[in-house]
Every structure is written in structure tokens, then in C-alpha cells.
Write an enzyme that holds these catalytic residues in place. Structure first.
Site, short mmCIF file in Angstrom:
data_model
loop_
_atom_site.label_atom_id
_atom_site.label_comp_id
_atom_site.label_asym_id
_atom_site.label_seq_id
_atom_site.Cartn_x
_atom_site.Cartn_y
_atom_site.Cartn_z
CG ASP A 218 -1.92 1.05 1.31
OD1 ASP A 218 -2.90 1.04 0.53
OD2 ASP A 218 -1.72 1.96 2.14
CG ASP A 344 -6.28 -3.84 -4.03
OD1 ASP A 344 -7.06 -3.05 -3.48
OD2 ASP A 344 -5.06 -3.88 -3.78
CG HIS A 372 -5.53 -3.02 -0.41
ND1 HIS A 372 -4.74 -2.58 -1.46
CD2 HIS A 372 -5.16 -2.25 0.67
CE1 HIS A 372 -3.96 -1.59 -1.07
NE2 HIS A 372 -4.19 -1.38 0.22
#
Length: 395
Positions: A218, A344, A372
Site C-alpha cells: 500500500d 483489490d 488489498h
């Protein structure tokens, strides 16, 4: 951008037309915590109860296990940080245990519900036995440094840490400033360098002859890019997992603007916080709790969502706005790899591929069925890819 607090997961409905199977015998750990024994006794008391009672018990057990995992992991980090780590309360450094010649039988689940397709085949405590006998070849480095995404902390890597260290790897999971158990107030973070300081401090104190494999998830992708520019000679490889892989002069907002309309759910979920007053710029970002599961954990097990709901913190806003300064000579000299997550909803696959096309890494991998948070939804598959990347020789 990342990840925050909450979440309730819909219960799995009973399958009609099928007789309920006799629950598997639960093997208890004689030396385990008292809570395990108590749980086993409670299960024995309701064996003759109705199907509904068993389902209710199972849901409660999942929540208890997740909360217990969070507490034990935090206690472990605090104990490790008391043994002279390079920086205060900012890293969980774990070393592989010695391999055992005695093979132990994996405990079986006592759950009476049908297993969800998103649940891992093994429970977290069972992951520890998967790679005990695996022999590592000669590698440039066997040291992984794991960097979490926005709102997460070192705790999110608990499955990955267990798998890697039992396979013979050395693992350091970093808590960035104001994340995990790092005590700094998120609203007081004013720059990317301040946010990434626990990582850069760690790399600075690393011996010159030692290299590591950096792994970023991320917003952690932008953080490891920042570190790659500062310490390229200490980084063997860099792995971006559903991560922001930016180019020179970009910030996170520039990345999201590449795919108009692809991040509507993220925009809906964002809640800006104004610790310095509403007439001043935002200081942090939170996410709408009602959208958290759909955004970050749409393929993840309920127990891991429960763990995240008691562990996540806000994302500092200033680092999100800061543009990276990356050079071909430093950042560009580090071997990069990207792991795509097709399911995701936070950084959609189209956006991931746009970043890959803008700055192609050495190799791209895909985790089929991963959301994710693949360290929750696909821990074993993620582990295999990390090991594979560690073994890739220099071209």
C-alpha cells in the site's frame, strides 16, 4: 491509501439439505494458555446443543481468537523492543527457531460451520510448522524487512513473519511513526521523512556488508521507494505488494488521479481529520467503518478483520501529499518486483498495471484471488512468491 479500523463480517449461512457433520475432535495444547483450555471446555458443554448454539459459539470463538492474536502479538513486540533493538518501540525483529526432527501432528479445527472459501486452510498457529525442514540455498540475503501500508502496523504481517522465519529467513517488521505500537500522535506527523524515520534509522544502522529485501504494501510502497533512494547499496531487492510504486516527482494523489473513476469506493470511505482546526489543512485520514471490509478485506477471513479492527490507526496526511525525489542512479539501481492483487478494491488492478507500465519492474507476479490485504487473504501464496523472489539470481 490505506487501511483503518473496524468490521463485521456476515455470518456464513447453513447449507440446506445436508446433515450436520460430527465436529472433529479438538486437540488441545497442554502447555498453552488457559484461554484455550477454557474454550475446549465450553465446546464440550455444547456438543449436544442445537445447531444454532454451535454456530453462535463458533462466531464467538473466531472473535476471541482474533483478539487473543492481537494481544499476544503486541506483547511479543513489546518484549522484543525491550531487548535492545536499534530504535524504541518501532520494530518487531524475529529470528528463525531451530528446526526440530520430531514431527508434530497439526491440531484439527473444532468448527461445525462450512469453511469459507476465503479462509486459509490452516489456522495461524498451524502455519508455524509448514517450512521447518526447508533448506535455504545460498542467497545474497535471507533478511526480509516488511513495511506496512497506511493505517496498518507491523502486526498485519503476523502470518508472513511466521512462514518466513520458520523457513529459515530473518524478518524485521517495521512500525512506521505513529503506526502499530509506535506511540507518536499521527496528527503530529508533518513530512514523509518523519513518517519513514523508523525504517531509515534501521537501514542506517545496518552494517555496510549486509543487505536486505525490502517489502512494501500500500502506501508502504512510497516509503520503501524513499528508503531506496537513500540506501540503495543496502537493499538487495524491493517488492511492491498492492503498493504505490511512484515515479520521480509523484505523490500518492497523483497516482490515484491516473485512473479516473476507478477509486470511487476509496473516495467514499475517506474521512479527513482536522486536529489543528477546520480552517487548517487536514492532519490525518480515517476510513468509514461501514466500508472497510469491502474496501480492504473483501476476500479476507473474519478473524483477521477482527484483528485489524482493534489494531488500525489513522493515516498521516502530510506524507501523502509529499512528492518523491527518485533518481536512476540510486532508486533505479535497486531490483524491483511487483505483486498484483486482482480482487483489490483500494488500489484496483487497472491502477496497479498503470503504475507498472509507467515504471516497469524486473518482474510482475499475480496473486489470484487476493484482495488489498494478501497477507490475510492469501498468506501461503504470498509467502511462496516472496521466497521465489529471494532466490532469483542477478541477471
Amino acid at each position: 491509501m490505506g487501511n483503518f479500523c473496524t468490521c463485521l463480517v456476515p455470518k456464513t449461512p447453513p447449507v440446506k439439505g445436508k446433515q450436520s457433520r460430527r465436529p472433529a475432535k479438538r486437540l488441545t495444547n497442554p502447555g498453552g494458555p488457559a484461554t484455550v483450555a477454557n474454550t475446549s471446555n465450553r465446546w464440550s458443554r455444547i456438543r449436544s446443543g442445537s445447531r444454532k448454539e454451535k454456530e453462535n459459539f463458533d462466531d464467538a470463538l473466531i472473535q476471541e481468537q482474533a483478539l487473543a492474536a492481537a494481544i499476544l502479538f503486541r506483547q511479543h513486540q513489546q518484549q522484543q523492543n525491550g531487548l535492545g533493538l536499534p530504535f524504541d518501540r518501532s520494530a518487531s525483529l524475529r529470528y528463525p527457531n531451530g528446526s526440530s526432527s520430531k514431527k508434530t501432528q497439526l491440531p484439527r479445527s473444532s468448527s461445525s460451520r462450512a469453511r469459507s472459501l476465503t479462509d486459509p486452510l490452516l489456522q495461524p498457529h498451524q502455519l508455524l510448522n509448514l517450512n521447518r525442514d526447508e533448506k535455504l540455498p545460498d542467497l545474497e540475503t535471507n533478511h526480509f524487512v516488511l513495511v506496512h501500508g497506511g493505517g496498518f502496523g507491523a502486526w498485519c504481517w503476523y502470518k508472513t513473519i511466521a512462514l518466513l522465519e520458520e523457513g529459515g529467513f530473518k524478518v524485521t517488521a517495521i512500525d512506521l511513526t505513529g503506526a502499530g505500537i509506535h506511540s507518536f500522535d499521527t496528527n503530529g506527523i508533518t513530512s514523509l521523512s518523519q513518517y519513514v524515520k523508523p525504517l531509515t534509522d534501521f537501514l542506517e544502522k545496518l552494517p555496510d556488508a549486509e543487505k536486505v529485501i525490502l517489502v512494501g504494501h500500500d502506501f508502504g510502497g512510497a516509503c520503501i521507494s524513499y528508503a531506496m533512494e537513500l540506501f540503495p547499496f543496502k537493499i538487495s531487492k524491493a517488492v511492491f505488494i498492492a503498493a504505490a510504486m511512484l515515479t520521480n516527482g509523484q505523490n500518492l494523489l497523483d497516482m490515484f488521479s491516473q485512473q479516473t473513476g476507478s477509486t470511487d469506493l476509496m473516495r467514499q470511505a475517506q474521512i479527513f481529520l482536522y486536529a489543528n482546526g477546520n480552517n487548517k489543512p487536514p492532519t490525518a485520514i480515517d476510513l468509514d467503518k461501514s466500508l472497510l471490509k469491502e474496501l480492504l478485506f473483501n476476500q479476507s477471513p473474519a478473524k483477521d478483520i477482527a484483528l485489524a479492527s482493534v489494531s488500525m490507526r489513522h493515516i498521516p496526511f502530510a506524507p501523502v501529499l509529499e512528492k518523491l525525489s527518485l533518481s536512476d542512479m540510486k532508486y533505479g539501481s535497486v531490483r524491483r518486483f511487483y505483486i498484483e492483487t486482482p480482487e483489490d478494491n483500494a488500489i484496483p488492478i487497472a491502477l496497479q498495471q498503470s503504475m507498472i507500465n509507467s515504471s516497469p519492474p524486473e518482474k510482475v507476479f499475480r496473486l489470484k484471488g487476493a484482495d488489498h490485504s494478501p497477507f490475510f487473504s492469501k498468506p501461503q501464496a504470498l509467502h511462496k512468491l516472496l521466497v521465489e523472489i529471494s532466490k532469483l539470481p542477478s541477471s
